[in-house]
Design a protein around this motif. Structure first.
Motif, PDB file in Angstrom:
ATOM      1  N   MET A 225      43.073  10.167  30.354  1.00 21.96           N
ATOM      2  CA  MET A 225      42.236  11.020  29.527  1.00 21.96           C
ATOM      3  C   MET A 225      42.524  12.479  29.800  1.00 21.96           C
ATOM      4  SD  MET A 225      38.078  11.448  29.401  1.00 21.96           S
ATOM      5  CE  MET A 225      37.972  12.948  30.383  1.00 21.96           C
ATOM      6  N   SER A 226      42.602  13.310  28.751  1.00 27.30           N
ATOM      7  CA  SER A 226      42.835  14.733  28.895  1.00 27.30           C
ATOM      8  C   SER A 226      41.627  15.510  28.398  1.00 27.30           C
ATOM      9  CB  SER A 226      44.068  15.166  28.091  1.00 27.30           C
ATOM     10  OG  SER A 226      45.248  14.620  28.648  1.00 27.30           O
ATOM     11  N   LYS A 227      41.448  16.684  29.000  1.00 22.74           N
ATOM     12  CA  LYS A 227      40.376  17.570  28.593  1.00 22.74           C
ATOM     13  C   LYS A 227      40.994  18.841  28.038  1.00 22.74           C
ATOM     14  CE  LYS A 227      36.265  19.967  30.415  1.00 22.74           C
ATOM     15  NZ  LYS A 227      35.460  20.211  31.643  1.00 22.74           N
ATOM     16  N   ILE A 228      40.724  19.112  26.768  1.00 24.75           N
ATOM     17  CA  ILE A 228      41.255  20.304  26.120  1.00 24.75           C
ATOM     18  C   ILE A 228      40.109  21.285  25.925  1.00 24.75           C
ATOM     19  CG2 ILE A 228      42.462  21.257  24.138  1.00 24.75           C
ATOM     20  CD1 ILE A 228      42.596  17.546  24.653  1.00 24.75           C
ATOM     21  N   VAL A 229      40.249  22.472  26.492  1.00 21.20           N
ATOM     22  CA  VAL A 229      39.229  23.508  26.361  1.00 21.20           C
ATOM     23  C   VAL A 229      39.753  24.587  25.430  1.00 21.20           C
ATOM     24  CG1 VAL A 229      37.925  25.303  27.572  1.00 21.20           C
ATOM     25  CG2 VAL A 229      38.259  23.059  28.638  1.00 21.20           C
ATOM     26  N   ILE A 230      38.938  24.947  24.442  1.00 22.03           N
ATOM     27  CA  ILE A 230      39.293  25.974  23.467  1.00 22.03           C
ATOM     28  C   ILE A 230      38.352  27.150  23.652  1.00 22.03           C
ATOM     29  CG2 ILE A 230      39.533  26.516  21.017  1.00 22.03           C
ATOM     30  CD1 ILE A 230      39.819  23.402  20.638  1.00 22.03           C
ATOM     31  N   LEU A 231      38.913  28.310  23.909  1.00 19.43           N
ATOM     32  CA  LEU A 231      38.116  29.508  24.096  1.00 19.43           C
ATOM     33  C   LEU A 231      38.052  30.270  22.778  1.00 19.43           C
ATOM     34  CD1 LEU A 231      39.659  30.705  27.503  1.00 19.43           C
ATOM     35  CD2 LEU A 231      37.723  29.148  27.123  1.00 19.43           C
ATOM     36  N   GLY A 232      36.855  30.369  22.211  1.00 15.49           N
ATOM     37  CA  GLY A 232      36.685  31.059  20.945  1.00 15.49           C
ATOM     38  C   GLY A 232      36.458  30.088  19.804  1.00 15.49           C
ATOM     39  N   ALA A 233      35.546  30.457  18.907  1.00 19.39           N
ATOM     40  CA  ALA A 233      35.229  29.608  17.756  1.00 19.39           C
ATOM     41  C   ALA A 233      35.355  30.394  16.462  1.00 19.39           C
ATOM     42  CB  ALA A 233      33.821  29.032  17.895  1.00 19.39           C
ATOM     43  N   GLY A 234      36.387  31.236  16.410  1.00 17.87           N
ATOM     44  CA  GLY A 234      36.694  31.928  15.164  1.00 17.87           C
ATOM     45  C   GLY A 234      37.593  31.046  14.312  1.00 17.87           C
ATOM     46  N   ILE A 235      38.327  31.655  13.413  1.00 19.16           N
ATOM     47  CA  ILE A 235      39.165  30.876  12.494  1.00 19.16           C
ATOM     48  C   ILE A 235      40.170  30.020  13.263  1.00 19.16           C
ATOM     49  CG2 ILE A 235      40.959  31.068  10.721  1.00 19.16           C
ATOM     50  CD1 ILE A 235      39.431  33.466   9.602  1.00 19.16           C
ATOM     51  N   SER A 236      40.866  30.586  14.244  1.00 20.32           N
ATOM     52  CA  SER A 236      41.893  29.818  14.959  1.00 20.32           C
ATOM     53  C   SER A 236      41.287  28.788  15.910  1.00 20.32           C
ATOM     54  CB  SER A 236      42.834  30.758  15.713  1.00 20.32           C
ATOM     55  OG  SER A 236      42.123  31.565  16.624  1.00 20.32           O
ATOM     56  N   GLY A 237      40.269  29.188  16.686  1.00 18.25           N
ATOM     57  CA  GLY A 237      39.663  28.249  17.625  1.00 18.25           C
ATOM     58  C   GLY A 237      38.968  27.102  16.919  1.00 18.25           C
ATOM     59  N   HIS A 238      38.253  27.429  15.855  1.00 21.62           N
ATOM     60  CA  HIS A 238      37.528  26.413  15.094  1.00 21.62           C
ATOM     61  C   HIS A 238      38.509  25.431  14.444  1.00 21.62           C
ATOM     62  CE1 HIS A 238      34.043  24.862  12.975  1.00 21.62           C
ATOM     63  NE2 HIS A 238      34.667  24.993  11.815  1.00 21.62           N
ATOM     64  N   THR A 239      39.597  25.959  13.905  1.00 18.75           N
ATOM     65  CA  THR A 239      40.609  25.110  13.280  1.00 18.75           C
ATOM     66  C   THR A 239      41.274  24.209  14.317  1.00 18.75           C
ATOM     67  OG1 THR A 239      41.033  26.800  11.606  1.00 18.75           O
ATOM     68  CG2 THR A 239      42.721  25.111  11.896  1.00 18.75           C
ATOM     69  N   ALA A 240      41.600  24.778  15.476  1.00 16.34           N
ATOM     70  CA  ALA A 240      42.225  23.980  16.539  1.00 16.34           C
ATOM     71  C   ALA A 240      41.321  22.835  16.968  1.00 16.34           C
ATOM     72  CB  ALA A 240      42.554  24.885  17.727  1.00 16.34           C
ATOM     73  N   ALA A 241      40.038  23.130  17.146  1.00 15.29           N
ATOM     74  CA  ALA A 241      39.090  22.096  17.573  1.00 15.29           C
ATOM     75  C   ALA A 241      38.992  20.977  16.540  1.00 15.29           C
ATOM     76  CB  ALA A 241      37.712  22.719  17.807  1.00 15.29           C
ATOM     77  N   ALA A 242      38.920  21.355  15.268  1.00 15.79           N
ATOM     78  CA  ALA A 242      38.786  20.357  14.206  1.00 15.79           C
ATOM     79  C   ALA A 242      40.009  19.447  14.137  1.00 15.79           C
ATOM     80  CB  ALA A 242      38.563  21.051  12.864  1.00 15.79           C
ATOM     81  N   HIS A 243      41.197  20.028  14.216  1.00 13.72           N
ATOM     82  CA  HIS A 243      42.417  19.224  14.133  1.00 13.72           C
ATOM     83  C   HIS A 243      42.606  18.338  15.363  1.00 13.72           C
ATOM     84  CE1 HIS A 243      44.131  20.486  10.360  1.00 13.72           C
ATOM     85  NE2 HIS A 243      44.040  21.767  10.673  1.00 13.72           N
ATOM     86  N   LEU A 244      42.311  18.886  16.546  1.00 14.75           N
ATOM     87  CA  LEU A 244      42.461  18.094  17.767  1.00 14.75           C
ATOM     88  C   LEU A 244      41.515  16.903  17.775  1.00 14.75           C
ATOM     89  CD1 LEU A 244      42.892  20.959  20.392  1.00 14.75           C
ATOM     90  CD2 LEU A 244      44.573  19.175  19.861  1.00 14.75           C
ATOM     91  N   ARG A 245      40.275  17.133  17.365  1.00 13.13           N
ATOM     92  CA  ARG A 245      39.307  16.040  17.347  1.00 13.13           C
ATOM     93  C   ARG A 245      39.721  14.962  16.340  1.00 13.13           C
ATOM     94  NH1 ARG A 245      36.861  14.463  21.240  1.00 13.13           N
ATOM     95  NH2 ARG A 245      38.650  13.146  20.764  1.00 13.13           N
ATOM     96  N   ARG A 246      40.316  15.381  15.252  1.00 15.79           N
ATOM     97  CA  ARG A 246      40.741  14.423  14.230  1.00 15.79           C
ATOM     98  C   ARG A 246      41.959  13.622  14.686  1.00 15.79           C
ATOM     99  NH1 ARG A 246      44.432  15.125  10.224  1.00 15.79           N
ATOM    100  NH2 ARG A 246      44.508  17.378  10.590  1.00 15.79           N
ATOM    101  N   LYS A 247      42.857  14.258  15.430  1.00 19.20           N
ATOM    102  CA  LYS A 247      44.115  13.617  15.791  1.00 19.20           C
ATOM    103  C   LYS A 247      44.070  12.852  17.116  1.00 19.20           C
ATOM    104  CE  LYS A 247      47.207  16.629  13.176  1.00 19.20           C
ATOM    105  NZ  LYS A 247      48.456  17.405  13.212  1.00 19.20           N
ATOM    106  N   LEU A 248      43.145  13.234  18.010  1.00 17.07           N
ATOM    107  CA  LEU A 248      43.083  12.596  19.326  1.00 17.07           C
ATOM    108  C   LEU A 248      42.045  11.483  19.346  1.00 17.07           C
ATOM    109  CD1 LEU A 248      43.195  15.752  21.651  1.00 17.07           C
ATOM    110  CD2 LEU A 248      45.084  14.200  21.091  1.00 17.07           C
ATOM    111  N   SER A 249      42.310  10.454  20.142  1.00 11.88           N
ATOM    112  CA  SER A 249      41.335   9.373  20.300  1.00 11.88           C
ATOM    113  C   SER A 249      40.138   9.880  21.094  1.00 11.88           C
ATOM    114  CB  SER A 249      41.982   8.194  21.022  1.00 11.88           C
ATOM    115  OG  SER A 249      42.394   8.582  22.326  1.00 11.88           O
ATOM    116  N   ASN A 250      39.057   9.128  21.065  1.00 14.84           N
ATOM    117  CA  ASN A 250      37.803   9.559  21.687  1.00 14.84           C
ATOM    118  C   ASN A 250      37.863   9.628  23.203  1.00 14.84           C
ATOM    119  OD1 ASN A 250      36.515   9.907  19.240  1.00 14.84           O
ATOM    120  ND2 ASN A 250      35.776   7.798  19.164  1.00 14.84           N
ATOM    121  N   GLU A 251      38.892   9.038  23.801  1.00 15.58           N
ATOM    122  CA  GLU A 251      38.994   9.116  25.265  1.00 15.58           C
ATOM    123  C   GLU A 251      39.357  10.524  25.732  1.00 15.58           C
ATOM    124  OE1 GLU A 251      42.047   6.674  26.820  1.00 15.58           O
ATOM    125  OE2 GLU A 251      43.598   7.404  25.451  1.00 15.58           O
ATOM    126  N   HIS A 252      39.845  11.347  24.806  1.00 13.54           N
ATOM    127  CA  HIS A 252      40.186  12.740  25.137  1.00 13.54           C
ATOM    128  C   HIS A 252      39.016  13.654  24.768  1.00 13.54           C
ATOM    129  CE1 HIS A 252      44.269  11.484  25.908  1.00 13.54           C
ATOM    130  NE2 HIS A 252      44.319  10.926  24.710  1.00 13.54           N
TER     131      HIS A 252
END
Length: 329
Positions: free
Chosen positions: A1-28
């Motif tokens: 299991m990996s832990k990905i931390v995103i600093l910032g919830a602007g356009i880039s951070g929010h987009t990164a979080a959305a794509h990562l959650r969609r592409k990664l399994s729930n164990e991450h």
């Protein structure tokens, strides 16, 4: 299991979080850390800044959305980076400080396997003396609350002009020699001009564009080529056409260095120091890094290795003449 931390919830951070959650399994685990409680669609701040939209139209709360999507969220600001951990923690981590509720002022370590720094720029109003939004008749549209203040001041001026024969001067553009967001100011000046027409006071206002650009339509990227019917038009030609058509004056190559009550001070490319008066101004500030610190595992300061104002990235910024730069650069 990996832990990905995103600093910032602007356009880039929010987009990164959305794509990562969609592409990664729930164990991450995907965790967003941001001092902001709301997401804001920054481009629409232009319309908030003239009163066509309200703040509530361009923001929404982050926490309910992230909870629904299975994304972790912590409202906090980053204090320091520890990419090697320290003597007690072997994993890399960031030190954060709470900014809301019971967590205000409380610091904690957040470990990670992967880190995305999407904190964006700091609005460096302090680099120009007197440029703080809401002072000296200057305003900003860089955040939704700044934009609301700008709209209020603009419409106070419009209402005043409706009741008098007096004229006014509006100044819009960049507020520092190194400001880099000319596009937002360009959008705003055209919207302001249209707002003045809408309320029947356009003939009472002189509008001036002031910018650090070398020529109109440069936008900090040496201009653009646009198709106009069957013709190809330079952005400099397009902007000049738009300004001429609307009676907007312009001052170019201006490095603003000081703002006083209704007066902007600037130096031009010829080295001349000049001033321009105004009754309302919206000037984009310079951007800077957030001033983060970084330490190695022995708590030795390595800030200069990770940051030069902004975080250092894998790109070639070697000093060289303008003529030697390429599209890839």
């Amino acid at each position: 299991m990996s832990k990905i931390v995103i600093l910032g919830a602007g356009i880039s951070g929010h987009t990164a979080a959305a794509h990562l959650r969609r592409k990664l399994s729930n164990e991450h685990e995907v965790l967003v850390v941001s001092p902001n409680r709301n997401y804001q669609w920054v481009p629409s701040n232009i319309w908030v800044g003239i009163g066509r939209m309200k703040s509530k139209d361009v923001i929404f709360p982050l926490e309910p959305l992230y909870k629904r999507k299975g994304i972790g969220y912590k409202q906090a600001k980053v204090v320091s980076f520890h990419p090697e951990g320290d003597t007690k923690e072997s994993r890399p981590y960031v030190l954060v400080e709470g900014v809301f509720g019971d967590a205000i002022g409380k610091q904690e370590m957040i470990t990670y396997d992967y880190l995305i720094n999407a904190t964006g720029p700091k609005l460096a109003f302090d680099l120009t003396e007197g440029l703080l939004p809401g002072t000296n008749k200057t305003y900003s549209v860089c955040t939704y609350d700044h934009a609301e203040h700008a709209s209020k001041a603009l419409h106070e001026l419009i209402n005043k002009l409706k009741k008098t024969t007096q004229k006014a001067k509006i100044l819009i553009g960049t507020g520092h020699a190194k400001a880099t967001c000319q596009g937002a100011a360009f959008e705003y000046i055209l919207n302001v001009e249209k707002e003045l027409v809408k309320f029947g006071v356009r003939d009472k206002v002189d509008i001036t564009w002031i910018s650090n650009e070398y020529e109109l339509g440069d936008f900090g990227m040496d201009g653009m080529l646009l198709t106009y019917g069957d013709a190809i038009m330079k952005s400099s030609e397009m902007v000049e056409m738009l300004f001429e058509d609307r009676g907007i004056k312009w001052i170019l190559g201006a490095g603003v260095n000081k703002v006083e009550e209704g007066i902007v001070h600037y130096e031009n490319l010829e080295g001349e120091f000049k001033t321009e008066n105004f009754d309302f101004a919206m000037l984009i500030p310079s951007f800077s890094g957030h001033g983060f610190k970084a330490f190695d595992k022995n708590n030795i300061d390595i800030t200069d290795k990770l940051f030069k104002g902004f975080m250092i990235v894998d790109a070639d910024y070697s000093p060289k003449p303008y003529e030697d730069w390429t599209v890839q650069d």
